[in-house]
Scaffold this motif. Sequence first.
Motif, PDB file in Angstrom:
ATOM      1  N   UNK A   1      91.396 -45.477 -38.718  1.00  0.00           N
ATOM      2  CA  UNK A   1      91.746 -44.115 -39.096  1.00  0.00           C
ATOM      3  C   UNK A   1      91.500 -43.259 -37.859  1.00  0.00           C
ATOM      4  N   UNK A   2      92.372 -42.297 -37.611  1.00  0.00           N
ATOM      5  CA  UNK A   2      92.243 -41.481 -36.409  1.00  0.00           C
ATOM      6  C   UNK A   2      91.925 -40.040 -36.785  1.00  0.00           C
ATOM      7  N   UNK A   3      90.847 -39.514 -36.203  1.00  0.00           N
ATOM      8  CA  UNK A   3      90.477 -38.111 -36.352  1.00  0.00           C
ATOM      9  C   UNK A   3      90.726 -37.431 -35.013  1.00  0.00           C
ATOM     10  N   UNK A   4      91.721 -36.553 -34.979  1.00  0.00           N
ATOM     11  CA  UNK A   4      92.095 -35.873 -33.740  1.00  0.00           C
ATOM     12  C   UNK A   4      91.564 -34.449 -33.763  1.00  0.00           C
ATOM     13  N   UNK A   5      90.832 -34.078 -32.723  1.00  0.00           N
ATOM     14  CA  UNK A   5      90.278 -32.731 -32.591  1.00  0.00           C
ATOM     15  C   UNK A   5      91.114 -31.936 -31.604  1.00  0.00           C
ATOM     16  N   UNK A   6      91.505 -30.728 -32.011  1.00  0.00           N
ATOM     17  CA  UNK A   6      92.363 -29.926 -31.146  1.00  0.00           C
ATOM     18  C   UNK A   6      92.247 -28.456 -31.508  1.00  0.00           C
ATOM     19  N   UNK A   7      92.601 -27.603 -30.581  1.00  0.00           N
ATOM     20  CA  UNK A   7      92.702 -26.189 -30.904  1.00  0.00           C
ATOM     21  C   UNK A   7      93.766 -25.984 -31.964  1.00  0.00           C
ATOM     22  N   UNK A   8      93.508 -25.107 -32.918  1.00  0.00           N
ATOM     23  CA  UNK A   8      94.397 -25.042 -34.079  1.00  0.00           C
ATOM     24  C   UNK A   8      95.773 -24.463 -33.770  1.00  0.00           C
ATOM     25  N   UNK A   9      95.960 -23.859 -32.608  1.00  0.00           N
ATOM     26  CA  UNK A   9      97.311 -23.436 -32.242  1.00  0.00           C
ATOM     27  C   UNK A   9      98.216 -24.654 -32.085  1.00  0.00           C
ATOM     28  N   UNK A  10      97.638 -25.786 -31.715  1.00  0.00           N
ATOM     29  CA  UNK A  10      98.411 -27.018 -31.529  1.00  0.00           C
ATOM     30  C   UNK A  10      98.788 -27.680 -32.851  1.00  0.00           C
ATOM     31  N   UNK A  11      98.234 -27.215 -33.972  1.00  0.00           N
ATOM     32  CA  UNK A  11      98.466 -27.925 -35.232  1.00  0.00           C
ATOM     33  C   UNK A  11      98.770 -27.030 -36.430  1.00  0.00           C
ATOM     34  N   UNK A  12      98.391 -25.746 -36.373  1.00  0.00           N
ATOM     35  CA  UNK A  12      98.654 -24.863 -37.509  1.00  0.00           C
ATOM     36  C   UNK A  12     100.143 -24.795 -37.823  1.00  0.00           C
ATOM     37  N   UNK A  13     100.441 -24.625 -39.107  1.00  0.00           N
ATOM     38  CA  UNK A  13     101.813 -24.578 -39.629  1.00  0.00           C
ATOM     39  C   UNK A  13     102.550 -25.890 -39.363  1.00  0.00           C
ATOM     40  N   UNK A  14     101.771 -26.945 -39.051  1.00  0.00           N
ATOM     41  CA  UNK A  14     102.304 -28.288 -38.777  1.00  0.00           C
ATOM     42  C   UNK A  14     103.293 -28.278 -37.610  1.00  0.00           C
ATOM     43  N   UNK A  15     103.014 -27.410 -36.652  1.00  0.00           N
ATOM     44  CA  UNK A  15     103.823 -27.317 -35.446  1.00  0.00           C
ATOM     45  C   UNK A  15     103.087 -28.019 -34.299  1.00  0.00           C
ATOM     46  N   UNK A  16     103.597 -27.886 -33.094  1.00  0.00           N
ATOM     47  CA  UNK A  16     102.911 -28.429 -31.930  1.00  0.00           C
ATOM     48  C   UNK A  16     102.730 -29.932 -31.984  1.00  0.00           C
ATOM     49  N   UNK A  17     101.500 -30.368 -31.858  1.00  0.00           N
ATOM     50  CA  UNK A  17     101.191 -31.798 -31.846  1.00  0.00           C
ATOM     51  C   UNK A  17     101.581 -32.463 -33.163  1.00  0.00           C
ATOM     52  N   UNK A  18     101.392 -31.761 -34.275  1.00  0.00           N
ATOM     53  CA  UNK A  18     101.740 -32.326 -35.583  1.00  0.00           C
ATOM     54  C   UNK A  18     103.239 -32.569 -35.673  1.00  0.00           C
ATOM     55  N   UNK A  19     104.019 -31.613 -35.221  1.00  0.00           N
ATOM     56  CA  UNK A  19     105.473 -31.779 -35.222  1.00  0.00           C
ATOM     57  C   UNK A  19     105.897 -32.947 -34.342  1.00  0.00           C
ATOM     58  N   UNK A  20     105.244 -33.084 -33.191  1.00  0.00           N
ATOM     59  CA  UNK A  20     105.551 -34.202 -32.292  1.00  0.00           C
ATOM     60  C   UNK A  20     105.215 -35.540 -32.937  1.00  0.00           C
TER      61      UNK A  20
ATOM     62  N   UNK B   1      92.337 -28.931 -36.670  1.00  0.00           N
ATOM     63  CA  UNK B   1      92.575 -27.781 -35.814  1.00  0.00           C
ATOM     64  C   UNK B   1      91.378 -26.847 -35.839  1.00  0.00           C
ATOM     65  N   UNK B   2      90.825 -26.587 -34.685  1.00  0.00           N
ATOM     66  CA  UNK B   2      89.591 -25.814 -34.582  1.00  0.00           C
ATOM     67  C   UNK B   2      89.794 -24.552 -33.758  1.00  0.00           C
ATOM     68  N   UNK B   3      88.795 -23.669 -33.844  1.00  0.00           N
ATOM     69  CA  UNK B   3      88.619 -22.615 -32.851  1.00  0.00           C
ATOM     70  C   UNK B   3      87.475 -23.084 -31.959  1.00  0.00           C
ATOM     71  N   UNK B   4      87.719 -23.154 -30.671  1.00  0.00           N
ATOM     72  CA  UNK B   4      86.796 -23.846 -29.775  1.00  0.00           C
ATOM     73  C   UNK B   4      85.397 -23.243 -29.756  1.00  0.00           C
ATOM     74  N   UNK B   5      85.274 -21.965 -30.112  1.00  0.00           N
ATOM     75  CA  UNK B   5      83.958 -21.308 -30.061  1.00  0.00           C
ATOM     76  C   UNK B   5      83.304 -21.182 -31.430  1.00  0.00           C
ATOM     77  N   UNK B   6      83.809 -21.892 -32.423  1.00  0.00           N
ATOM     78  CA  UNK B   6      83.264 -21.828 -33.782  1.00  0.00           C
ATOM     79  C   UNK B   6      82.170 -22.879 -33.933  1.00  0.00           C
ATOM     80  N   UNK B   7      80.927 -22.470 -33.775  1.00  0.00           N
ATOM     81  CA  UNK B   7      79.812 -23.430 -33.774  1.00  0.00           C
ATOM     82  C   UNK B   7      79.677 -24.146 -35.115  1.00  0.00           C
ATOM     83  N   UNK B   8      79.866 -23.431 -36.221  1.00  0.00           N
ATOM     84  CA  UNK B   8      79.778 -24.079 -37.523  1.00  0.00           C
ATOM     85  C   UNK B   8      80.934 -25.050 -37.723  1.00  0.00           C
ATOM     86  N   UNK B   9      82.095 -24.705 -37.209  1.00  0.00           N
ATOM     87  CA  UNK B   9      83.231 -25.616 -37.280  1.00  0.00           C
ATOM     88  C   UNK B   9      82.926 -26.940 -36.604  1.00  0.00           C
ATOM     89  N   UNK B  10      82.204 -26.901 -35.483  1.00  0.00           N
ATOM     90  CA  UNK B  10      81.834 -28.133 -34.783  1.00  0.00           C
ATOM     91  C   UNK B  10      80.846 -28.952 -35.603  1.00  0.00           C
TER      92      UNK B  10
END
Length: 286
Positions: free
Chosen positions: A227-246, A57-66
Amino acid sequence: MLLFIPSLFLFLLQQAALPPKDLHKQNYTIYETATGNLLSLDSLVERLNSADIIVFGEEHNDSLGHVLQYQLYKRLLESHESVTLSMEMFERDVQRAVNEYLAGLITESKLLHAGKAWNNYSAYAPMVNLAKDRNQQVVAANVPGRYANMVSRKGLGSLNQLDRKARHLYAKVKIPEKDDAYLAKFNAAMGEHAHSMGPTVFHAQLLRDATMAESILKAHRKNRNTKILHLTGRFHSDERLGTVSELKKRKRKLNLVTISCFANPKEDDQDWSTNEALADFIILTN
């Protein structure tokens, strides 16, 4: 149709293809929430070796995160023959264009156009190009934006009006109960606009999450050894909600690991207890 590409655009494409710079002069902190330990990037990679799916889960504008994403992907490829890159940043209807680029059939400039690349695609280009160089798969995981927009305006029922041939471009969505934690989080993020927007905007969010989860699992079923590495905005995955819950609803036995990466300029003042529920690993950049 343009018969030439301005030299500045060519320069930008060349820069996007270059691997990110080394991290030794950069500032970041990796925290393992289960143990409270601070980790190096290499230690993080070791802990991810047994994972089937890693949701970053990323912040899309975090250059160091990328940069960290790239380094993580690169290190995983050093110890695993197959690491599939799954991306929110590409939608299912451009999978053919992504595959054609990976196969060397089309140019990067054509991928930018046909793939409806994000404005900050240069942040992801090094990872896509690494996948291309290493003969790895890249999954265009997200639902087409036109369908998410349609659902936000007309509701989930509007999907039934689409041609049956479009069915493979989106996943089925189950509407949660009113006390759903993700719904509460979504409404809190929308603030005073939540009530006026109505439920269909949240349903469009669910459509994105469900489609990304289904895309990930399809890739896993296609190759159980990857192995799968999925990149996404962290709102979709934080607290194991969103895509993670699905993902968990669809396949409970997967070894699923989550990462939440975000900028925190005041690291010394960080109260880790407030972030323990976000993910298995937290990366702070500053």
